[in-house]
Structures are given as structure tokens and as C-alpha cells.
Design a protein around this motif. Structure first.
Motif, PDB file in Angstrom:
ATOM      1  N   ASP A 100       8.437  -6.439   4.166  1.00  0.00           N
ATOM      2  CA  ASP A 100       7.025  -7.559   3.714  1.00  0.00           C
ATOM      3  C   ASP A 100       7.988  -8.112   1.961  1.00  0.00           C
ATOM      4  O   ASP A 100       8.699  -8.045   1.153  1.00  0.00           O
ATOM      5  N   ALA A 101       6.741  -8.773   1.342  1.00  0.00           N
ATOM      6  CA  ALA A 101       7.063  -9.556   0.179  1.00  0.00           C
ATOM      7  C   ALA A 101       7.620  -8.390  -1.083  1.00  0.00           C
ATOM      8  O   ALA A 101       8.317  -8.477  -2.032  1.00  0.00           O
ATOM      9  N   GLU A 102       7.012  -7.588  -0.949  1.00  0.00           N
ATOM     10  CA  GLU A 102       7.221  -6.222  -1.371  1.00  0.00           C
ATOM     11  C   GLU A 102       8.358  -5.041  -1.549  1.00  0.00           C
ATOM     12  O   GLU A 102       9.167  -3.885  -2.054  1.00  0.00           O
ATOM     13  N   ASN A 104       8.516  -3.544   1.449  1.00  0.00           N
ATOM     14  CA  ASN A 104       8.317  -2.114   2.515  1.00  0.00           C
ATOM     15  C   ASN A 104       8.663  -2.901   4.347  1.00  0.00           C
ATOM     16  O   ASN A 104       8.577  -3.703   4.494  1.00  0.00           O
ATOM     17  N   ASN A 154      13.001   1.892  -3.865  1.00  0.00           N
ATOM     18  CA  ASN A 154      11.422   1.771  -3.310  1.00  0.00           C
ATOM     19  C   ASN A 154      11.096   3.200  -2.453  1.00  0.00           C
ATOM     20  O   ASN A 154       9.284   3.319  -2.311  1.00  0.00           O
ATOM     21  N   ARG A 158       7.331   5.724  -3.721  1.00  0.00           N
ATOM     22  CA  ARG A 158       5.811   5.329  -2.397  1.00  0.00           C
ATOM     23  C   ARG A 158       6.405   7.415  -2.168  1.00  0.00           C
ATOM     24  O   ARG A 158       4.964   7.708  -1.300  1.00  0.00           O
TER      25      ARG A 158
END
Length: 398
Positions: A100-102, A104, A154, A158
Motif C-alpha cells: 500500500d501507500a505506506e 505495508n 518498517n 511494527r
């Protein structure tokens, strides 16, 4: 041409040659012939017994695993152009559609790459990072190297809340899961040439401590799947859950770290744990390793608890071969032969190639698929490769 599986156990073949033949002449051709999507890129993983596609959805973690597998083979075995092209197809598909845009990674996509299931955990990301790192090395493409590092960072951001807003737990019983430190212990070694040495060592230290000092139960010698946030046990379905395959797989990761760090004590503890889990998880009535168990002997909540799964037995073969390399004892040899005999007489499909994934307790296939939502081109070829190389080292000494 498919390898005749009746030759796997013949005394004419040494173990290394047997595993090599199975990998190169049976399992890899099955996936090379049946899984590529020449129209949209990436791979079909839902393959029936004969290799026919029965569903075109694409599961991101299986896409990443297959990119990693063919990139690794290109890097470690032979620079075959066909292997590089196979990896390129999946790497490009993942880069274009997988996140996705982030940044993830989604869980699943349509055949064309449209997102179906949101990025609800970081395990798709873990296999994407592994894939990009190996593919960057194979292709020399620095963009994938950067993608691998960014994805890894990333994951670390998380890791304390791996499911984020998709976490089902209300917070009343905050359990932490074994899978994350387990996978990080292997992932960080995959990215060792991309990360700073301090980052590598920090993640290794975290993972080894979590696996061997927190999740490894001192009295029983078993690995618990879930613990409370403070590391204590909880008397509930999830708190009592034992997954023998997970524990055994983690132990060969620990052996690899022990070799890397010249830590014989870690190798010995991991070896002892492999044997303890096998003693606990072996089905003495029908043979094979049980899928899920309850630490107190209560009925597990998983209805599939007594199935025999392909990946559990493959990970046991890898773990036992690595343990035997460092501690060639009769006990380890006997366990290896026990697991080897069960595995090779039940899982391989002599007519169509590859391995069945799901057996009932009695050892008969409950599903005849070769790939699906959870089984892809990963555990079988990775284990065959690992055992091949381990037995090469063992046999070179005899």
C-alpha cells in the motif's frame, strides 16, 4: 522428467545426492512448469495434484517466498537464466502491486494485482524483504536492495504491534506470539549484507533471547506459541498451545546463528530442544509429528490438531541433519531415520511430482493439492536444498 520416488531411500544413493535429485529433477520442474503467470506476472500457487491451476488469487507471502527461492538458487547453486527470469517475474509483480501507500504489504491480490485482503500483519512484509534482498543480489538491481532494507525497517517499526488496527485481541489478555522473534532470527541473516552490522547483531540478540530464554519453557523443554507480555504462561487455549513444527524450525535457525557466532552452547541447547520436541510431538500410534498440542494434555482448539503436515516434517529433517552435523550421536541419527522414513514414504507424490501437504492422522492425504493459500514453492524446495548441502558437508568427512 519426474524423479522416481522409489529411489529416494535406496542404499545406492547417499543422502546428499538423493536430496539434490529430488530438488532439481522433481520439485523445481513442477513449479517451473505450472506456476508462472505469463500474462500478469507473479505466480499461481493454487495447483491441484497434477499442477493445474484451480484458483488465480495471489497470496503475497507465497509470492515473496517463491521470489526468494529462485533467487537463492541462482545465487547459491547455479546462475541459471531461467531461475533468474522466474524470480524477476515475481519480484516485479510484488514491487508494482504488493504494497500500500505506506509500504505495508497486502495479504492477497487478484490475478491482475488488485488488493483483496489488507496488510493485516507483517508476515507478508517479512517474506517480501527476504525476496527483495535475494533478488537484488541475483540481479544486481540496487532498487530492490533499497526496497529490502526499507521493508525490514518498517517491520521493526511494527514489531511490537504486528497486526496494528487489525488485532482481534481486546487487550484484556495481551499475549505475544512466538512467530515474530522466530522469523526475525532467520530474516536478519538473509539481509546481513544490506544492514549495518550493529543492526544485525541487535536483532540476533533480541531473537535468540526471546526464543531461547522466553518462549523455551525451562522445565518442559518445549516452545510455547503464546505468552503474556511479561513472559509468563496463561492457562487458556492460546496460552497452552504447542506447535511442534514451529519449535523445531526455530531450532535450526538457532543452530545457524550458533555456527555464525561460534557458540557451541547455543548449538547444543538447540539440539537438545529438537529432540525434546520430537519426543513430545511424535504420534506413537500412527507415526509422524502432530500439528498442534496442548501443553497440559487438554483437547486443543484446532480441529486439525492431529493432522500431519508437510512443512513440519521437512523442518524436522533440516533441523536433525544440522544437529547431526555438529553432534553425530546415535539418538540424533535414530530420530533422523525415523522422520526420514515417515516423510519420504507418505508425502511425495510418485506419479505427479512434488509433495502432498496435508495428511490425516493415519497418514493418508486429506487434500491432494500441491499448492494453495498456505502451501507454495517454499518449504519443500528449501528443505531439500538445506538437507542436500548439510549432507554434502557430513559425507565429505566420511
Amino acid at each position: 522428467m519426474l524423479l522416481n520416488h522409489n529411489t529416494y531411500n535406496t542404499p545406492k544413493l547417499k543422502h546428499a545426492e538423493s536430496y539434490k535429485n529430488a530438488l532439481l529433477n522433481d520439485v523445481l520442474p513442477f513449479w517451473e512448469h505450472n506456476s508462472p503467470d505469463s500474462q500478469y506476472g507473479g505466480y499461481y500457487t493454487c495447483l491441484d495434484q497434477n499442477g493445474k491451476v484451480y484458483d488465480t488469487d495471489k497470496f503475497v507471502w507465497l509470492q515473496g517466498r517463491q521470489v526468494w527461492l529462485f533467487s537463492m538458487l541462482y545465487n547459491q547453486v547455479e546462475p541459471r537464466d531461467s531461475w533468474l527470469q522466474m524470480a524477476k517475474s515475481g519480484a516485479g509483480f510484488l514491487k508494482k502491486y504488493g504494497m500500500d501507500a505506506e509500504g505495508n504489504f497486502y495479504f492477497s491480490l487478484t490475478q491482475q494485482g488488485k488488493p483483496l485482503v489488507q496488510a493485516y500483519s507483517i508476515f507478508s512484509d517479512c517474506f517480501a524483504a527476504m525476496a527483495f534482498a535475494q533478488y537484488a543480489k541475483a540481479s544486481g538491481d540496487g532498487e530492490f536492495r533499497t526496497l529490502a532494507k526499507n521493508t525490514y525497517l518498517n517491520i521493526l517499526r511494527r514489531k511490537d504491534n504486528p497486526k496494528g488496527m487489525y488485532e482481534k485481541n481486546t487487550g484484556e489478555r495481551p499475549l505475544k506470539n512466538f512467530a515474530l522473534p522466530m522469523i526475525l532470527s532467520n530474516l536478519v541473516l538473509e539481509l546481513e549484507d544490506i544492514l549495518e552490522p550493529e543492526e544485525v547483531q541487535q536483532t540476533i540478540d533480541f531473537s535468540v533471547n526471546e526464543v531461547m530464554e522466553v518462549f523455551l519453557h525451562k522445565d518442559s523443554g518445549l516452545i510455547y506459541e503464546n505468552l503474556l507480555a511479561d513472559g509468563s504462561e496463561h492457562d487458556s487455549f492460546d496460552g497452552r498451545l504447542i506447535n511442534p513444527g514451529h519449535g523445531i524450525e526455530a531450532m535450526w535457525f538457532m543452530i545457524d546463528i550458533g555456527v555464525r557466532q561460534n557458540d557451541p552452547d547455543l548449538i547444543q541447547r538447540a539440539t537438545d530442544t529438537i529432540i525434546r520436541i520430537l519426543e513430545y510431538g511424535w504420534d506413537n500410534e500412527f507415526g509422524g509429528i502432530l500439528y498442534f498440542m496442548d501443553a497440559k494434555g487438554h483437547p486443543p482448539q484446532q480441529l486439525e490438531h492431529d493432522q500431519k503436515l508437510w512443512w513440519v516434517h521437512l523442518e524436522a529433517l533440516v533441523a536433525l541433519s544440522k544437529a547431526y552435523e555438529h553432534h553425530p550421536t546415535k539418538k540424533i541419527k535414530d530420530w533422523y531415520e525415523k522422520v526420514h522414513t515417515y516423510s519420504w514414504s507418505h508425502f511425495p507424490d510418485p506419479e505427479n511430482g512434488e509433495w502432498f501437504g496435508y495428511l490425516n492422522r493415519q497418514g493418508k492425504p486429506s487434500l491432494t493439492l500441491k499448492g494453495g493459500k498456505w502451501k507454495g514453492c517454499f518449504h519443500v524446495p528449501r528443505a531439500l536444498y538445506q538437507c542436500w548441502k548439510t549432507f554434502e558437508r557430513i559425507e565429505s568427512k566420511t
